[in-house]
Enzyme design. Sequence first.
Site, PDB file in Angstrom:
ATOM      1  N   SER A 190      79.953  38.844  87.882  1.00  0.00           N
ATOM      2  CA  SER A 190      80.292  38.642  89.291  1.00  0.00           C
ATOM      3  C   SER A 190      81.723  39.069  89.558  1.00  0.00           C
ATOM      4  O   SER A 190      82.147  39.104  90.705  1.00  0.00           O
ATOM      5  CB  SER A 190      80.113  37.169  89.658  1.00  0.00           C
ATOM      6  OG  SER A 190      80.828  36.361  88.769  1.00  0.00           O
ATOM      7  N   ASN A 219      81.612  39.456  96.384  1.00  0.00           N
ATOM      8  CA  ASN A 219      82.507  38.323  96.138  1.00  0.00           C
ATOM      9  C   ASN A 219      83.896  38.519  96.733  1.00  0.00           C
ATOM     10  O   ASN A 219      84.605  37.545  96.966  1.00  0.00           O
ATOM     11  CB  ASN A 219      82.576  38.030  94.638  1.00  0.00           C
ATOM     12  CG  ASN A 219      81.329  37.294  94.196  1.00  0.00           C
ATOM     13  OD1 ASN A 219      80.781  36.503  94.963  1.00  0.00           O
ATOM     14  ND2 ASN A 219      80.863  37.570  92.992  1.00  0.00           N
ATOM     15  N   HIS A 245      74.397  43.354  89.844  1.00  0.00           N
ATOM     16  CA  HIS A 245      74.818  42.010  90.245  1.00  0.00           C
ATOM     17  C   HIS A 245      73.741  41.375  91.132  1.00  0.00           C
ATOM     18  O   HIS A 245      73.621  41.719  92.308  1.00  0.00           O
ATOM     19  CB  HIS A 245      76.165  42.128  90.980  1.00  0.00           C
ATOM     20  CG  HIS A 245      76.771  40.830  91.374  1.00  0.00           C
ATOM     21  ND1 HIS A 245      77.678  40.704  92.402  1.00  0.00           N
ATOM     22  CD2 HIS A 245      76.622  39.570  90.863  1.00  0.00           C
ATOM     23  CE1 HIS A 245      78.043  39.442  92.511  1.00  0.00           C
ATOM     24  NE2 HIS A 245      77.418  38.739  91.597  1.00  0.00           N
ATOM     25  N   GLU A 291      73.540  44.122  93.914  1.00  0.00           N
ATOM     26  CA  GLU A 291      74.734  44.944  94.130  1.00  0.00           C
ATOM     27  C   GLU A 291      74.896  45.827  92.887  1.00  0.00           C
ATOM     28  O   GLU A 291      75.031  45.305  91.778  1.00  0.00           O
ATOM     29  CB  GLU A 291      75.950  44.016  94.311  1.00  0.00           C
ATOM     30  CG  GLU A 291      77.227  44.700  94.730  1.00  0.00           C
ATOM     31  CD  GLU A 291      78.352  43.680  94.979  1.00  0.00           C
ATOM     32  OE1 GLU A 291      78.418  42.636  94.296  1.00  0.00           O
ATOM     33  OE2 GLU A 291      79.184  43.956  95.863  1.00  0.00           O
TER      34      GLU A 291
HETATM   35  N1  3HC Z   1      62.189  30.204  92.943  1.00  0.00           N
HETATM   36  C1  3HC Z   1      61.234  30.533  93.827  1.00  0.00           C
HETATM   37  N2  3HC Z   1      61.314  30.244  95.152  1.00  0.00           N
HETATM   38  C2  3HC Z   1      62.390  29.570  95.559  1.00  0.00           C
HETATM   39  C3  3HC Z   1      63.439  29.188  94.684  1.00  0.00           C
HETATM   40  C4  3HC Z   1      63.303  29.525  93.326  1.00  0.00           C
HETATM   41  N3  3HC Z   1      64.241  29.229  92.417  1.00  0.00           N
HETATM   42  N4  3HC Z   1      64.398  28.555  95.404  1.00  0.00           N
HETATM   43  C5  3HC Z   1      63.976  28.540  96.684  1.00  0.00           C
HETATM   44  N5  3HC Z   1      62.767  29.146  96.770  1.00  0.00           N
HETATM   45  C6  3HC Z   1      62.002  29.389  97.995  1.00  0.00           C
HETATM   46  C7  3HC Z   1      61.366  28.142  98.510  1.00  0.00           C
HETATM   47  O1  3HC Z   1      60.079  27.928  97.940  1.00  0.00           O
HETATM   48  C8  3HC Z   1      61.274  28.420  99.999  1.00  0.00           C
HETATM   49  O2  3HC Z   1      60.160  29.232 100.305  1.00  0.00           O
HETATM   50  P1  3HC Z   1      59.567  29.296 101.820  1.00  0.00           P
HETATM   51  O3  3HC Z   1      60.605  29.939 102.677  1.00  0.00           O
HETATM   52  O4  3HC Z   1      58.340  30.072 101.698  1.00  0.00           O
HETATM   53  O5  3HC Z   1      59.341  27.862 102.202  1.00  0.00           O
HETATM   54  C9  3HC Z   1      62.503  29.250 100.263  1.00  0.00           C
HETATM   55  O6  3HC Z   1      62.893  29.802  99.017  1.00  0.00           O
HETATM   56  C10 3HC Z   1      63.597  28.392 100.833  1.00  0.00           C
HETATM   57  O7  3HC Z   1      63.850  27.307  99.931  1.00  0.00           O
HETATM   58  P2  3HC Z   1      64.035  25.785 100.359  1.00  0.00           P
HETATM   59  O8  3HC Z   1      63.145  25.477 101.528  1.00  0.00           O
HETATM   60  O9  3HC Z   1      63.900  24.939  99.129  1.00  0.00           O
HETATM   61  O10 3HC Z   1      65.554  25.620 100.769  1.00  0.00           O
HETATM   62  P3  3HC Z   1      66.402  26.441 101.795  1.00  0.00           P
HETATM   63  O11 3HC Z   1      65.643  26.755 103.023  1.00  0.00           O
HETATM   64  O12 3HC Z   1      67.702  25.725 101.885  1.00  0.00           O
HETATM   65  O13 3HC Z   1      66.678  27.826 101.053  1.00  0.00           O
HETATM   66  C11 3HC Z   1      68.123  29.138  99.771  1.00  0.00           C
HETATM   67  C12 3HC Z   1      67.288  27.871  99.812  1.00  0.00           C
HETATM   68  C13 3HC Z   1      67.210  30.344  99.789  1.00  0.00           C
HETATM   69  C14 3HC Z   1      68.887  29.085  98.458  1.00  0.00           C
HETATM   70  C15 3HC Z   1      69.048  29.157 101.017  1.00  0.00           C
HETATM   71  O14 3HC Z   1      69.744  27.961 101.081  1.00  0.00           O
HETATM   72  C16 3HC Z   1      70.021  30.301 100.992  1.00  0.00           C
HETATM   73  O15 3HC Z   1      69.700  31.437 101.318  1.00  0.00           O
HETATM   74  N6  3HC Z   1      71.265  29.999 100.590  1.00  0.00           N
HETATM   75  C17 3HC Z   1      72.315  30.988 100.456  1.00  0.00           C
HETATM   76  C18 3HC Z   1      72.190  31.622  99.115  1.00  0.00           C
HETATM   77  C19 3HC Z   1      73.275  32.614  98.876  1.00  0.00           C
HETATM   78  O16 3HC Z   1      74.117  32.916  99.696  1.00  0.00           O
HETATM   79  N7  3HC Z   1      73.262  33.163  97.661  1.00  0.00           N
HETATM   80  C20 3HC Z   1      74.276  34.101  97.234  1.00  0.00           C
HETATM   81  C21 3HC Z   1      75.270  33.362  96.427  1.00  0.00           C
HETATM   82  S1  3HC Z   1      76.546  34.414  95.903  1.00  0.00           S
HETATM   83  C22 3HC Z   1      76.055  34.974  94.436  1.00  0.00           C
HETATM   84  O17 3HC Z   1      75.022  34.653  93.910  1.00  0.00           O
HETATM   85  C23 3HC Z   1      77.008  35.907  93.785  1.00  0.00           C
HETATM   86  C24 3HC Z   1      77.678  35.266  92.601  1.00  0.00           C
HETATM   87  O18 3HC Z   1      78.384  36.282  91.900  1.00  0.00           O
HETATM   88  C25 3HC Z   1      78.650  34.168  92.970  1.00  0.00           C
END
Ligand code: 3HC
Length: 284
Positions: free
Chosen positions: A119, A190, A140, A152
């Site tokens: 990252s 990031n 990424h 990415e």
């Molecule tokens: N496996 C499979 N499906 C999953 C899952 C997993 N691990 N986690 C969540 N899901 C699915 C759920 O089943 C649900 O499906 P649906 O839409 O059909 O109902 C959907 O994803 C949404 O999950 P939830 O209802 O449990 O919860 P949320 O609506 O809060 O969504 C989230 C969870 C998708 C994580 C949402 O909160 C989100 O988009 N968050 C932002 C994530 C983000 O910004 N990520 C980037 C981080 S930065 C990064 O990774 C870079 C690093 O270098 C720091």
Amino acid sequence: MGIQRIAVLGSGQMGNGIAQVAACAGYDVVMIDIQQEFLDKGLASIENSLARVVKKDRMTEEQANAAIAQITTSIDKAAAADADLVVEAIPEIPELKFSTFAELDQICKPEAILASNTSSISINAIADATNRPERVIGMHFMNPVPVMKLVEIINGRDTTPEVTALVVEASECMGKVPLACNDSPGFVSNRILCPMINEAILALQEGVAEPEAIDGIMKLGMNHPIGPLALADLIGLDTILHIMNVLHEGFNGDPKYAPSQLLQDMVAEGKFGRKSGSGFYIYS
Ligand code: 3HC
């Protein structure tokens, strides 16, 4: 011949997610870690995640079982010897990445592509640890890997267009949207995301608003799926601090990238977010 066999190094949150999406795309996957216990935990996460997908009727149980059957595990890096693509997702410790890539360079066949899910660590610096910098690239993935669409792609100084094309193709096969950038501190994702999160922490530190209000304002006002503080808890506060330090150093101490005091204090207290049970919120 394109990519057929993928080795994923690391079975943590990112590694097991990458192994899952690669297996679902039909690749032969070997997931490698240093202890069987870590691999078992990684496999259990994959099973849970696929069970969620099956429950939503997006996959049959047979398809989920077939994907799991595509994954083998090993505690020996030598299992990557016949991989066409290695995706490394081990801890973000520069020296560990460099020594691991030097080792992979010895183990893997000459035409294998060595990708890092880093990252924040420079792809050029990782490539320099190998004798094949033209076959080293950043891949990424975003957390949670099974859900987030982006990969990415970070082209190093020497990455060839052929390698980029193969990695783009593999990412698309995994159902992802690959978008490319060049090697630079924090890449694109990031560099933009972590200062925004740091700014949210500064707002909290200065008493501008409570966590729920900060997150609510960004969710409801900007259509973010979760607020920046909840996202920091998901990513891990230690990771956010590490990336802010990389940006701060990488941009020659520019104060706009200085990590907030509250972030530093929380990490020192072991409040890493979801993984430690508490961060800006409490997790049971
Ligand atoms: N496996 C499979 N499906 C999953 C899952 C997993 N691990 N986690 C969540 N899901 C699915 C759920 O089943 C649900 O499906 P649906 O839409 O059909 O109902 C959907 O994803 C949404 O999950 P939830 O209802 O449990 O919860 P949320 O609506 O809060 O969504 C989230 C969870 C998708 C994580 C949402 O909160 C989100 O988009 N968050 C932002 C994530 C983000 O910004 N990520 C980037 C981080 S930065 C990064 O990774 C870079 C690093 O270098 C720091």
